[in-house]
Structure formats: C-alpha cells, structure tokens
Design a protein around this motif. Structure first.
Motif, PDB file in Angstrom:
ATOM      1  N   ILE A 145       0.847  -1.191   0.000  1.00 29.95           N
ATOM      2  CA  ILE A 145       0.000   0.000   0.000  1.00 29.95           C
ATOM      3  C   ILE A 145       0.884   1.243   0.000  1.00 29.95           C
ATOM      4  O   ILE A 145       1.742   1.407   0.875  1.00 29.95           O
ATOM      5  CB  ILE A 145      -0.927  -0.002   1.233  1.00 29.95           C
ATOM      6  CG1 ILE A 145      -1.883  -1.205   1.167  1.00 29.95           C
ATOM      7  CG2 ILE A 145      -1.714   1.308   1.327  1.00 29.95           C
ATOM      8  CD1 ILE A 145      -2.709  -1.396   2.418  1.00 29.95           C
ATOM      9  N   TYR A 146       0.696   2.085  -0.996  1.00 30.16           N
ATOM     10  CA  TYR A 146       1.379   3.373  -1.090  1.00 30.16           C
ATOM     11  C   TYR A 146       0.377   4.475  -0.773  1.00 30.16           C
ATOM     12  O   TYR A 146      -0.797   4.387  -1.134  1.00 30.16           O
ATOM     13  CB  TYR A 146       1.968   3.575  -2.482  1.00 30.16           C
ATOM     14  CG  TYR A 146       2.911   2.467  -2.908  1.00 30.16           C
ATOM     15  CD1 TYR A 146       4.229   2.437  -2.484  1.00 30.16           C
ATOM     16  CD2 TYR A 146       2.462   1.432  -3.739  1.00 30.16           C
ATOM     17  CE1 TYR A 146       5.090   1.418  -2.863  1.00 30.16           C
ATOM     18  CE2 TYR A 146       3.320   0.416  -4.131  1.00 30.16           C
ATOM     19  CZ  TYR A 146       4.626   0.399  -3.694  1.00 30.16           C
ATOM     20  OH  TYR A 146       5.468  -0.619  -4.076  1.00 30.16           O
ATOM     21  N   SER A 147       0.831   5.514  -0.094  1.00 30.41           N
ATOM     22  CA  SER A 147      -0.097   6.550   0.350  1.00 30.41           C
ATOM     23  C   SER A 147       0.583   7.912   0.311  1.00 30.41           C
ATOM     24  O   SER A 147       1.765   8.036  -0.018  1.00 30.41           O
ATOM     25  CB  SER A 147      -0.596   6.236   1.768  1.00 30.41           C
ATOM     26  OG  SER A 147      -1.526   7.198   2.199  1.00 30.41           O
TER      27      SER A 147
ATOM     28  N   LYS B  37       1.843   2.380   9.400  1.00 29.29           N
ATOM     29  CA  LYS B  37       0.764   1.656  10.057  1.00 29.29           C
ATOM     30  C   LYS B  37      -0.453   2.562  10.246  1.00 29.29           C
ATOM     31  O   LYS B  37      -1.596   2.142  10.026  1.00 29.29           O
ATOM     32  CB  LYS B  37       1.243   1.142  11.417  1.00 29.29           C
ATOM     33  CG  LYS B  37       0.183   0.433  12.231  1.00 29.29           C
ATOM     34  CD  LYS B  37       0.722  -0.005  13.577  1.00 29.29           C
ATOM     35  CE  LYS B  37      -0.361  -0.664  14.432  1.00 29.29           C
ATOM     36  NZ  LYS B  37       0.160  -1.086  15.767  1.00 29.29           N
ATOM     37  N   GLN B  38      -0.220   3.809  10.641  1.00 28.09           N
ATOM     38  CA  GLN B  38      -1.319   4.741  10.869  1.00 28.09           C
ATOM     39  C   GLN B  38      -2.080   5.027   9.575  1.00 28.09           C
ATOM     40  O   GLN B  38      -3.318   5.073   9.570  1.00 28.09           O
ATOM     41  CB  GLN B  38      -0.785   6.051  11.457  1.00 28.09           C
ATOM     42  CG  GLN B  38      -0.245   5.951  12.870  1.00 28.09           C
ATOM     43  CD  GLN B  38       1.171   5.362  12.923  1.00 28.09           C
ATOM     44  OE1 GLN B  38       1.798   5.132  11.878  1.00 28.09           O
ATOM     45  NE2 GLN B  38       1.670   5.152  14.139  1.00 28.09           N
ATOM     46  N   ALA B  39      -1.336   5.218   8.463  1.00 28.70           N
ATOM     47  CA  ALA B  39      -1.991   5.497   7.177  1.00 28.70           C
ATOM     48  C   ALA B  39      -2.784   4.295   6.694  1.00 28.70           C
ATOM     49  O   ALA B  39      -3.909   4.432   6.202  1.00 28.70           O
ATOM     50  CB  ALA B  39      -0.939   5.895   6.138  1.00 28.70           C
ATOM     51  N   THR B  40      -2.193   3.109   6.840  1.00 26.27           N
ATOM     52  CA  THR B  40      -2.884   1.891   6.413  1.00 26.27           C
ATOM     53  C   THR B  40      -4.165   1.679   7.208  1.00 26.27           C
ATOM     54  O   THR B  40      -5.223   1.350   6.653  1.00 26.27           O
ATOM     55  CB  THR B  40      -1.955   0.673   6.571  1.00 26.27           C
ATOM     56  OG1 THR B  40      -0.757   0.896   5.813  1.00 26.27           O
ATOM     57  CG2 THR B  40      -2.630  -0.597   6.090  1.00 26.27           C
ATOM     58  N   GLU B  41      -4.073   1.887   8.513  1.00 26.20           N
ATOM     59  CA  GLU B  41      -5.264   1.736   9.353  1.00 26.20           C
ATOM     60  C   GLU B  41      -6.329   2.759   8.954  1.00 26.20           C
ATOM     61  O   GLU B  41      -7.525   2.440   8.887  1.00 26.20           O
ATOM     62  CB  GLU B  41      -4.889   1.919  10.824  1.00 26.20           C
ATOM     63  CG  GLU B  41      -6.074   1.804  11.771  1.00 26.20           C
ATOM     64  CD  GLU B  41      -5.682   2.007  13.219  1.00 26.20           C
ATOM     65  OE1 GLU B  41      -6.575   2.393  14.008  1.00 26.20           O
ATOM     66  OE2 GLU B  41      -4.505   1.794  13.568  1.00 26.20           O
TER      67      GLU B  41
END
Length: 420
Positions: free
Chosen positions: A145-147, A162-166
C-alpha cells in the motif's frame, strides 16, 4: 472556472499539500505516474479530499511553465486505459479525470483523482516500466500500500505507515469521516436495514451504531380537497407526490402527511434529519428532495414571480439514498410501485458540480428552455379540473428539466467522444 480557481489557490500557497502535487511536466516513467496516482487515491485527508496532480507548474519555484510542448502529455483516455490494464485488489480502479485549464495564457493539465471509500488501492502484480538492467528503476510491489501523508508520497521502496494503512481500511468500513459521510456509507446498502415497528424506527444489520427514528412530535396534515385554498399550496410544495392522478382528490376528502425522522449515530442525535411526505393513495413516504430556484428565466410562477422553484436530488446524498431505502422497504407491491412517477419531474444529478454546470447551460439557452416548458405536456399527471391551476408550471418545469438533463448528458458525451 471552479477548477481554475482551485489550482490558482494552490499556486498562491507556494507549497505542495496533502492532496495536491505540482509537476513541471508529465512523467517519462509510467511506473512513477502510477505510484503518484495510487498515493493520491490513498491520500489520508480526514475530510475526504480529491487529489490533484498539476502538470505545467515547477514544483520548487511554482512558476507556470505550461505543457503545450510536453511530448509525454496524456489525456483522460490514456490514463483510464493505462489504469484499466493493471490488476487491482478488489478490481477497484482509481477514478480519474484529466482537465486542461489556462492560467496566464499557458495550458496546464490537471489530473484529478477522486476520493472514494474503497481504499486502500493496491496492485496484485508487480509493475515497473524500466528494464531490469537499469538502475534506480521504480518498482511497484504487489500487495504493498502506497499513500500520501502531508506533502510526501510513499517511496516505491517502502510501504505506507501503520497509521496510514489503518486510516485507509477504517475509511473503507465507514468508521472515519464526517457524520454525513458515515450516514451515507450506511445508507448505500438498502438490504442492510430492517424495522420491527412499521418503519417508525430503522436499524442496520451491518452497523449497529446507527438508528433512524421517527419524531413522534412532528406530524403535519393538510387536507387535499377540490376547491380548498390549501390544495394549491400543498401540490406546489410537494409536486412529486401528484405525478400520478390517483393521488389527487376524486370526490372524497384526502389528507397529505409530512413526517420527520431523526438520525442517531453512536448514540448521538445528529443534526441531519429526513423528511417524508405521503399522499392518501400512497403506502410509502417519499423522502423529500432538495429545493431551489432558477432565477430570471422569464418563466413566471403564479403570474408574479420570476424565481421558479424546482426540486432535485444529488445521487449520493442522504436524501436520495434515504428515498431508495424508504421506497424499497415500504413499497413492495407492483401496484404501489406504479405510483412512483416522481422522477419524471425530479432530476438526479451526479454531483453539485454537474448541477451547477447544467443550470448554467439552461440559462444560456433560456429562450429555448422557456418554449419547452410552456409547451410541455403534463395532462397525464392532472385530473381535468386541475389542469388550469397556476401550480401546473412547477410540473412542466420539472419534467422539462429531466428531459433537458438527459439530452445535455448525451451532448456532453458526444463532445468528449469527438475530442478523443
């Protein structure tokens, strides 16, 4: 014009942001382009902002360069075809538009990545444009996952925090965002709702945190009777109820009802309410659409006003989704469904932007529009004794708007195809 103002506001800030990025020119490496699109589609703005990649502006000085001489320039068809050729998780592909605007006489391309709640977007196959022998190539890994956080995209050699994925998964499940966003998310699945008390209270099977409850203290009743003064007011206020002649008075006194439902989320009563209206012959409540006015078209209502009211829905609004929910739950017989002709006089717009653009088109062509309104046939909606009342203009206007919207969309589609 709205897009131009948005881009100009970004340029004036002399910085990149959490949902916009400047590029002097289009990417040479399609893997870099794909990564930037994925990062913008997975942006972590709490208010669900669309992403903008702006080509033709230098990303250090914010000087406007333009893209007219850019050999790598792409259009919407190129981008959509490119994205469609990749294998995506859940088969959900970023929703994009490519628009060209002019600022200071120079062409700027704007790649708009629309914000949706089906995040996170990620690939199921590795992708790289450069050959394996080249150094510093961009490789997008399957399942990674790229953000975008702040003004920075995830590196292709890393993955989102982890925070962005969550955040992205919580967004998918409707657990973040505004109250309105959460309500809309929960209204999208009509089959997820049930009631145990004749629709005074509605619960959701998927989300236990939401409840729709009738306000028992609110109940407006209006007599609908031939010759009564209040008849004209009622049918003008709620014309979509009377698109079928069976809902009109046929010699017996009728009662029109208006009710209100409050929405509770996580035990909190929201500042979002649903209003429903019902004619005597209807077994279901019609959730009210938005109402506004078209100004100065030369179409006079009741012979004294140049401000003509009309009704509309936005496709993914609380009102339209609630209409679908109430109609599906309460109207289950074919003879009941036959009475639902409201959408012959209520246009449904994809977005507020489409609504604005369409009304501007109507204003530009107001002479032809006025002719169509005045010559519109609505006899199928009216009993003989009501066909001359002033309120007929509201029905003619609504029916013409629906027809013009269909034609306008076809015209826009043909113009897009001609450009391609």
């Amino acid at each position: 014009m709205e897009l131009k103002q948005t881009v100009e506001s970004f340029i004036r800030q002399s910085s990149e942001g959490s949902y916009w990025d400047f590029k002097q020119c289009w990417h040479k490496d399609s893997a870099d382009l794909l990564k930037d699109i994925i990062c913008m589609a997975n942006n972590t703005t709490i208010d669900m902002r669309d992403g903008y990649i702006i080509f033709g502006v230098e990303d250090k000085t914010y000087k406007i360069i333009g893209v007219s001489e850019d050999n790598n320039r792409k259009n919407q068809e190129n981008i959509i075809g490119f994205l469609s050729s990749k294998l995506w998780s859940g088969e959900e592909i970023p929703d994009v538009d490519v628009k060209t605007i002019k600022i200071d006489g120079k062409e700027i391309d704007v790649l708009i990545i629309h914000n949706h709640d089906v995040t996170p977007y990620y690939l199921l196959q590795d992708y790289s444009k450069n050959t394996v022998t080249e150094k510093n190539k961009t490789v997008l890994r399957a399942g990674v996952i790229y953000s975008r956080i702040g003004d920075r995209n995830t590196s292709s050699a890393e993955c989102a925090t982890k925070q962005a994925t969550e955040f992205l998964w919580r967004k998918r499940f409707g657990l973040i965002g505004s109250d309105e966003f959460k309500v809309i998310k929960r209204l999208q699945n009509v089959d997820g709702w049930y009631s145990t008390d004749e629709y005074d209270t509605l619960f959701n099977k998927e989300y236990s945190d939401i409840k729709i409850e009738r306000d028992c203290n609110y109940n407006l009743e209006v007599k609908i009777n031939q010759g009564k003064a209040e008849t004209g007011t009622w049918v003008m206020d709620f014309p979509y109820l009377f698109t079928s002649t069976v809902n009109w008075n046929i010699g017996k006194e009728e009662i029109g009802r208006r009710s209100k439902w409050d929405i509770f989320l996580g035990g909190r009563k929201l500042d979002i309410s649903i209003y429903g209206v019902q004619a005597t012959k209807q077994t279901y409540y019609h959730i009210e659409p938005n109402m506004t006015y078209i100004e100065k078209l030369g179409i006079y209502l009741n012979k004294f006003s140049d401000y003509v009211q009309y009704y509309y829905y936005l496709q993914d609004s609380v009102e339209h989704l609630a209409y679908r929910l109430f109609f599906t739950m309460q109207c289950y017989r074919d003879d009941q469904k036959y009475l639902n002709k409201a959408f012959t006089v209520i246009p449904v717009f994809e977005s507020e932007q489409e609504h604005t653009e369409f009304i501007e088109y109507v204003k530009i062509h107001k002479d032809n529009f006025k002719i169509d309104v005045e010559s519109q046939s609505v006899e199928e909606m009216f009993p003989f004794y009501t066909q001359t009342v002033d309120t007929v203009i509201v029905y003619k206007l609504g029916k013409t708007l629906v027809q013009w919207l269909d034609n306008w969309r076809c015209r826009c589609l043909d113009e897009q195809n001609d450009e391609i």
